[in-house]
Motif scaffolding. Sequence first.
Motif, PDB file in Angstrom:
ATOM      1  N   LEU A  44       0.806  -1.231   0.000  1.00 51.28           N
ATOM      2  CA  LEU A  44       0.000   0.000   0.000  1.00 51.28           C
ATOM      3  C   LEU A  44       0.836   1.277   0.000  1.00 51.28           C
ATOM      4  N   ASP A  45       0.506   2.178  -0.914  1.00 48.69           N
ATOM      5  CA  ASP A  45       0.990   3.557  -0.816  1.00 48.69           C
ATOM      6  C   ASP A  45      -0.261   4.376  -0.498  1.00 48.69           C
ATOM      7  N   PRO A  46      -0.414   4.802   0.769  1.00 45.13           N
ATOM      8  CA  PRO A  46      -1.692   5.420   1.170  1.00 45.13           C
ATOM      9  C   PRO A  46      -1.959   6.733   0.448  1.00 45.13           C
ATOM     10  N   ILE A  47      -0.917   7.535   0.255  1.00 42.51           N
ATOM     11  CA  ILE A  47      -0.984   8.693  -0.646  1.00 42.51           C
ATOM     12  C   ILE A  47       0.317   8.661  -1.428  1.00 42.51           C
ATOM     13  N   ASP A  48       0.229   8.400  -2.699  1.00 42.14           N
ATOM     14  CA  ASP A  48       1.431   8.440  -3.530  1.00 42.14           C
ATOM     15  C   ASP A  48       1.447   9.789  -4.231  1.00 42.14           C
ATOM     16  N   GLY A  49       2.631  10.438  -4.178  1.00 43.04           N
ATOM     17  CA  GLY A  49       2.711  11.795  -4.730  1.00 43.04           C
ATOM     18  C   GLY A  49       2.247  12.808  -3.688  1.00 43.04           C
ATOM     19  N   THR A  50       2.707  12.620  -2.446  1.00 44.10           N
ATOM     20  CA  THR A  50       2.265  13.556  -1.384  1.00 44.10           C
ATOM     21  C   THR A  50       2.593  15.006  -1.757  1.00 44.10           C
TER      22      THR A  50
END
Length: 361
Positions: free
Chosen positions: A134-140
Amino acid sequence: MCYEKELAAAKKAVSLAARLSQGVQKTLLQSEVWTKSDRTPVTAADFGSQALVSIVLERELQPETFSLVAEEETGELRKKGSEVFLEGITKLVKDTLASEESYADCPPLSTEDVLNAIDCGKSEGGCSGYHWVLDPIDGTRGFVRGEQYAVGLALLVEGKVVLGVMACPNLPLASVVCETDKSSKENVGCLFFATSGSGAYVQPLEGNSLPQKVGVSSNENLEEAKFLESYHKPIPLHSSIAKKLGITASPVRMDSQAKYAAVSRGDAEIYLRFTLSGHRETIWDHAPGFIITTEAGGVVCDAAGKSLDFSKGKYLAHKTGIIVTTKKLKPCVLKAVREAMEEEKLISETHNRNCTLSVYV
Ligand SMILES: Nc1ncnc2c1ncn2[C@@H]1O[C@H](COP(=O)(O)O)[C@@H](OP(=O)(O)O)[C@H]1O
Ligand SMILES: [Mg+2]
Ligand SMILES: [Mg+2]
Ligand SMILES: [Mg+2]
């Protein structure tokens, strides 16, 4: 195997995490952006999304053993002084769960429950068994600027990516590259998904529209080809590769794995990712995008042309650079990459300068 149950759970988890994130992005203040020890940003949405996906997958699938390889950790959240931030994250998770009818009767959630849900993401992955990635928010960084970001979830079985789901809440439903459609600004929010051997699909993030199959571009005319790269500092190597290929358009810069999604539906033919020497790519930054693009008929490989290996733990083991393109264009893109890399090394020897490639300043 078709992974029907896992796919339904993953789509539900990612859609709810996207809902949580959209709310945060609308009201986010610069003072609410934390900086991690690697100097990258993190927000309540990154933590909230990770907790939410972890909780939803456990509730939906009730697995005997639950392994999640995810980006965020609770170290800073558990420190004194973080109580208000943690309360805020817990409220976000609670409110988002409450917005889902099927969770109406669920027991109340404490801050400790949220910390434990985030901590579930400590798994190291590997080559055997089931692991969610999982990337919970990718491109923070994009999320903070109010631009593109993605919530990306994948399932690894025996070291292979077998399922991927990616929400891109700010991605137009129409092409992101050709902005001829005036409605594209309002018509945003895509949910991409793919399972091994069954193709890749997209559906609007909101509403009940049926999924549509996506496929990569069939364009072989490189003069008309479009290429994508990260938003950060321009990479000289990327432009030399594009020049060798005869691409005339400037690169389209975009944050997050939305770049993979854009290649998968034919918005662009090429996504190049050459990064800082020594930077290790993590599997959550690529696993969902990898399966969505390959199931859409694309290829994802390193500069040596080898496919990516997700079985070695939380880092990818690959040679310099990641190349995402179509099967038809792969041979010429790899040739241009090889030639540009050779030249770069030659130039750097001649001028006795470090030829490290850097995306990030
Ligand atoms: N120095 C660096 N070089 C390459 N990638 C980096 C990096 N620092 C951070 N990243 C990764 O690049 C991801 C964003 O990719 P992109 O530039 O394509 O939007 C980040 O994901 P997160 O935003 O999830 O932390 C992070 O994992
Ligand atoms: Mg990421
Ligand atoms: Mg992230
Ligand atoms: Mg991050």
